[in-house]
Enzyme design. Structure first.
Site, PDB file in Angstrom:
ATOM      1  CG  HIS A  72      -2.097  -0.886   1.046  1.00 11.15           C
ATOM      2  ND1 HIS A  72      -3.341  -0.426   0.691  1.00 11.15           N
ATOM      3  CD2 HIS A  72      -2.196  -2.223   1.132  1.00 11.15           C
ATOM      4  CE1 HIS A  72      -4.164  -1.448   0.575  1.00 11.15           C
ATOM      5  NE2 HIS A  72      -3.494  -2.552   0.842  1.00 11.15           N
ATOM      6  CE1 TYR A 202      -4.375   4.308   8.939  1.00 12.16           C
ATOM      7  CE2 TYR A 202      -4.628   4.464  11.327  1.00 12.16           C
ATOM      8  CZ  TYR A 202      -4.027   3.901  10.222  1.00 12.16           C
ATOM      9  OH  TYR A 202      -3.079   2.918  10.389  1.00 12.16           O
ATOM     10  N   PRO A 295      -2.395   1.402  19.090  1.00 11.14           N
ATOM     11  CG  PRO A 295      -4.311   0.151  18.711  1.00 11.14           C
ATOM     12  CD  PRO A 295      -3.582   0.893  19.777  1.00 11.14           C
ATOM     13  CE  LYS A 299       5.559   3.831  12.940  1.00 10.79           C
ATOM     14  NZ  LYS A 299       5.816   3.385  11.585  1.00 10.79           N
ATOM     15  CE1 TYR A 386      -0.289   4.267   9.364  1.00 10.84           C
ATOM     16  CE2 TYR A 386       0.783   3.039   7.587  1.00 10.84           C
ATOM     17  CZ  TYR A 386      -0.258   3.183   8.493  1.00 10.84           C
ATOM     18  OH  TYR A 386      -1.250   2.234   8.535  1.00 10.84           O
TER      19      TYR A 386
HETATM   20  P1  FAD Z   1       3.476 -11.004  21.822  1.00  8.25           P
HETATM   21  O1  FAD Z   1       2.938 -11.127  20.447  1.00  8.25           O
HETATM   22  O2  FAD Z   1       2.535 -10.592  22.904  1.00  8.25           O
HETATM   23  O3  FAD Z   1       4.117 -12.412  22.203  1.00  8.25           O
HETATM   24  C1  FAD Z   1       4.499 -12.740  23.519  1.00  8.25           C
HETATM   25  C2  FAD Z   1       4.364 -14.247  23.706  1.00  8.25           C
HETATM   26  O4  FAD Z   1       4.860 -14.603  24.989  1.00  8.25           O
HETATM   27  C3  FAD Z   1       2.908 -14.696  23.668  1.00  8.25           C
HETATM   28  O5  FAD Z   1       2.763 -15.738  22.718  1.00  8.25           O
HETATM   29  C4  FAD Z   1       2.632 -15.158  25.088  1.00  8.25           C
HETATM   30  O6  FAD Z   1       1.700 -16.215  25.138  1.00  8.25           O
HETATM   31  C5  FAD Z   1       4.013 -15.600  25.538  1.00  8.25           C
HETATM   32  N1  FAD Z   1       4.202 -15.607  26.996  1.00  8.25           N
HETATM   33  C6  FAD Z   1       3.698 -14.737  27.912  1.00  8.25           C
HETATM   34  N2  FAD Z   1       4.090 -15.081  29.151  1.00  8.25           N
HETATM   35  C7  FAD Z   1       4.860 -16.192  29.030  1.00  8.25           C
HETATM   36  C8  FAD Z   1       5.550 -17.011  29.959  1.00  8.25           C
HETATM   37  N3  FAD Z   1       5.505 -16.751  31.266  1.00  8.25           N
HETATM   38  N4  FAD Z   1       6.253 -18.077  29.483  1.00  8.25           N
HETATM   39  C9  FAD Z   1       6.293 -18.339  28.155  1.00  8.25           C
HETATM   40  N5  FAD Z   1       5.658 -17.585  27.221  1.00  8.25           N
HETATM   41  C10 FAD Z   1       4.952 -16.533  27.647  1.00  8.25           C
HETATM   42  N6  FAD Z   1      -0.301  -3.660  17.018  1.00  8.25           N
HETATM   43  C11 FAD Z   1      -0.574  -3.000  15.910  1.00  8.25           C
HETATM   44  O7  FAD Z   1       0.343  -2.415  15.327  1.00  8.25           O
HETATM   45  N7  FAD Z   1      -1.867  -3.003  15.408  1.00  8.25           N
HETATM   46  C12 FAD Z   1      -2.889  -3.684  16.026  1.00  8.25           C
HETATM   47  O8  FAD Z   1      -4.023  -3.679  15.574  1.00  8.25           O
HETATM   48  C13 FAD Z   1      -2.623  -4.382  17.197  1.00  8.25           C
HETATM   49  N8  FAD Z   1      -3.599  -5.063  17.843  1.00  8.25           N
HETATM   50  C14 FAD Z   1      -3.277  -5.715  19.021  1.00  8.25           C
HETATM   51  C15 FAD Z   1      -4.276  -6.401  19.718  1.00  8.25           C
HETATM   52  C16 FAD Z   1      -3.992  -7.031  20.942  1.00  8.25           C
HETATM   53  C17 FAD Z   1      -5.093  -7.777  21.697  1.00  8.25           C
HETATM   54  C18 FAD Z   1      -2.670  -6.969  21.468  1.00  8.25           C
HETATM   55  C19 FAD Z   1      -2.337  -7.632  22.814  1.00  8.25           C
HETATM   56  C20 FAD Z   1      -1.684  -6.305  20.733  1.00  8.25           C
HETATM   57  C21 FAD Z   1      -1.972  -5.673  19.521  1.00  8.25           C
HETATM   58  N9  FAD Z   1      -0.990  -4.996  18.778  1.00  8.25           N
HETATM   59  C22 FAD Z   1      -1.278  -4.341  17.663  1.00  8.25           C
HETATM   60  C23 FAD Z   1       0.385  -4.984  19.163  1.00  8.25           C
HETATM   61  C24 FAD Z   1       1.186  -6.053  18.433  1.00  8.25           C
HETATM   62  O9  FAD Z   1       0.387  -7.149  18.124  1.00  8.25           O
HETATM   63  C25 FAD Z   1       2.325  -6.398  19.360  1.00  8.25           C
HETATM   64  O10 FAD Z   1       3.156  -5.246  19.431  1.00  8.25           O
HETATM   65  C26 FAD Z   1       3.132  -7.619  18.958  1.00  8.25           C
HETATM   66  O11 FAD Z   1       2.374  -8.784  19.154  1.00  8.25           O
HETATM   67  C27 FAD Z   1       4.410  -7.699  19.791  1.00  8.25           C
HETATM   68  O12 FAD Z   1       5.036  -8.932  19.605  1.00  8.25           O
HETATM   69  P2  FAD Z   1       5.802  -9.624  20.800  1.00  8.25           P
HETATM   70  O13 FAD Z   1       6.397 -10.856  20.220  1.00  8.25           O
HETATM   71  O14 FAD Z   1       6.670  -8.646  21.483  1.00  8.25           O
HETATM   72  O15 FAD Z   1       4.692  -9.996  21.881  1.00  8.25           O
HETATM   73  C1  DHB Z   2      -4.170  -2.474  11.354  1.00  2.90           C
HETATM   74  C2  DHB Z   2      -3.936  -2.222  12.681  1.00  2.90           C
HETATM   75  C3  DHB Z   2      -3.513  -0.969  13.057  1.00  2.90           C
HETATM   76  O1  DHB Z   2      -3.273  -0.708  14.347  1.00  2.90           O
HETATM   77  C4  DHB Z   2      -3.346   0.046  12.128  1.00  2.90           C
HETATM   78  O2  DHB Z   2      -2.957   1.273  12.542  1.00  2.90           O
HETATM   79  C5  DHB Z   2      -3.569  -0.226  10.800  1.00  2.90           C
HETATM   80  C6  DHB Z   2      -3.989  -1.492  10.415  1.00  2.90           C
HETATM   81  C7  DHB Z   2      -4.618  -3.829  10.964  1.00  2.90           C
HETATM   82  O3  DHB Z   2      -4.838  -4.658  11.852  1.00  2.90           O
HETATM   83  O4  DHB Z   2      -4.771  -4.077   9.767  1.00  2.90           O
END
Ligand code: FAD
Ligand code: DHB
Length: 394
Positions: A72, A202, A295, A299, A386
């Protein structure tokens, strides 16, 4: 058992770190409390910066991303009954983003790690990190069959998200945390209907923010600003579609929002959070374990990817007796983290309605939005932030 690097958490940060280390010949074990199916189905982010896509290609996990990812070159900002296009490619000299779901990034990484003989232990319990005041930290966990395992490591990566255990292991006096909650949340849906738009929308609206994203030519992803204490039970499908149609409405344009079966529905709270430093001895935090952004700037996933791009070479060198990159890890990452924290806060507060706010806030938001769509300098600033900031090459 001995393993050079123990990794807590099989989200994007933990899995990609394991893959980047493997490419450098460094072995690791990833432990995860959830099942593989759960990790692969958890609906979250969807936008990858160019730098993230490039890194996933270098990490040899981008075959499906290259087939299915949707490039995009801009977004729409909608406010005051008008929709304005921000053309990233034109403003930034060709930069774009790629829509590819976090679920798919996680599937690709798990498949590749397992195919290459990597160890990912799912459904573990009682994860513990110990001996952090030594150069041989220990990672303990219990397998689903009840076996208690102990790994002697040279370093441990805490990639266990915001609610994980790793950050808590840093002594309170040595960790500073900066946090702000927001008085709203996002209700997100995945819908079995082709997107009604060619670019993400948005939308600023007096009833609250709305975002139209997508997952494929056949699947739409949409978000609605709701109160932070809302429950999904209060939002039957019909209410969601009515509210979305209202917030995206463009009177007189003929544009309509396509509706279809809702496949997934969830509510996400919003906060800004930064923990510093991202290291304590031989424990390194990465991704959501160290920082959370609201979100709106897309990022969170990109920050997790950028952290481990820095961490993989830092650990590789540390294990070979060269600590300089590991010593610089926290400061290197926090620079990007704070830039993203600012951008995410800025997008969030420009686009959401604060409950109980006076008219000044709405007027300032609209003035800022008009400035962004009418000034090349302001639009370029949004586009540059962005589409992201360069990531270290492997
Ligand atoms: P995570 O993906 O959270 O992975 C951490 C992992 O560690 C998980 O699988 C968990 O089960 C595991 N874990 C936890 N505790 C333990 C333990 N004690 N022992 C072993 N394993 C453990 N970002 C966006 O940019 N746009 C979005 O729309 C968006 N929506 C989101 C919706 C939700 C509900 C959440 C929670 C986050 C969202 N985010 C979004 C943020 C984005 O998804 C995260 O920044 C991203 O997942 C970060 O990756 P990570 O690997 O650091 O953490
Ligand atoms: C999506 C999530 C976001 O937080 C965003 O800013 C744009 C797109 C998505 O899930 O597609």
């Amino acid at each position: 058992m001995r393993v050079p690097v123990g990794i807590v958490g099989a989200g994007p940060a933990g899995l990609l770190l394991s893959q980047l280390l493997a490419l450098r010949g460094v072995e690791s074990v990833v432990v995860e409390i959830r099942s593989r199916a759960y990790c692969e189905a958890r609906q979250r982010a969807g936008v990858l910066e160019d730098g993230s896509v490039r890194l996933l290609r270098q990490a040899d996990v981008a075959t499906r991303l290259d087939q299915l990812g949707l490039e995009h070159g801009g977004i729409y900002l909608q406010f005051g009954g008008e929709r304005h296009h921000i053309d990233f490619r034109e403003l930034t000299g060709g930069r774009s983003v790629t829509v590819y779901a976090q679920t798919e990034v996680v599937k690709d990484l798990i498949r590749q790690r397992l195919a290459q003989g990597g160890v990912v232990e799912f459904e573990v319990t009682d994860t513990e990190i110990d001996h952090l005041d030594t150069d041989q930290p220990v990672l303990r966990y219990t397998r689903p069959d009840g076996t208690r395992c102990e790994l002697a490591c040279d370093a441990i990566a805490g990639c266990d998200g915001f609610h994980g255990i790793s950050r808590q292991r840093i002594p309170a006096g040595l960790l500073s945390t900066t946090e702000r909650g927001y008085p709203y949340a996002w209700l997100g849906i995945l819908a079995d209907v082709p997107p009604s738009t060619d670019e993400l929308i948005y939308a600023h609206h007096q009833r609250g923010f709305a975002l139209h994203s997508l997952r494929s030519p056949a699947l739409s992803r949409l978000y609605l600003q709701v109160d932070p204490d809302e429950s999904v039970g209060n939002w039957p499908d019909e209410r969601i579609w009515d509210e979305l149609a209202h917030r995206f409405e463009l009177p007189g344009s003929g544009w309509t929002l396509r509706q279809g079966p809702i496949l997934d529905k969830s509510i996400t709270p919003m906060r800004s959070f930064v923990a510093a430093p991202m290291r304590y001895g031989r424990l390194f935090l990465a991704g959501d374990a160290a920082h959370i952004v609201p979100p709106t700037g897309a990022k969170g996933l990109n920050l997790a990817i950028a952290d481990v791009a820095v961490l993989a070479p830092a650990l590789d060198y540390l294990l070979r007796g060269k600590p300089e990159l590991a010593d610089a890890y926290s400061a290197t990452c926090l620079d990007r983290v704070w830039r993203s924290t600012h951008f995410s806060w800025w997008m969030t507060t420009m686009l959401h309605r604060t409950p109980g706010a006076d008219d000044l806030e709405a007027q300032l938001q609209l003035a800022q939005l008009r400035y962004v769509v009418s000034s090349r300098a302001a639009a370029t600033s949004l586009a540059e932030n962005y589409t992201g900031y360069p990531i270290l090459d492997l």
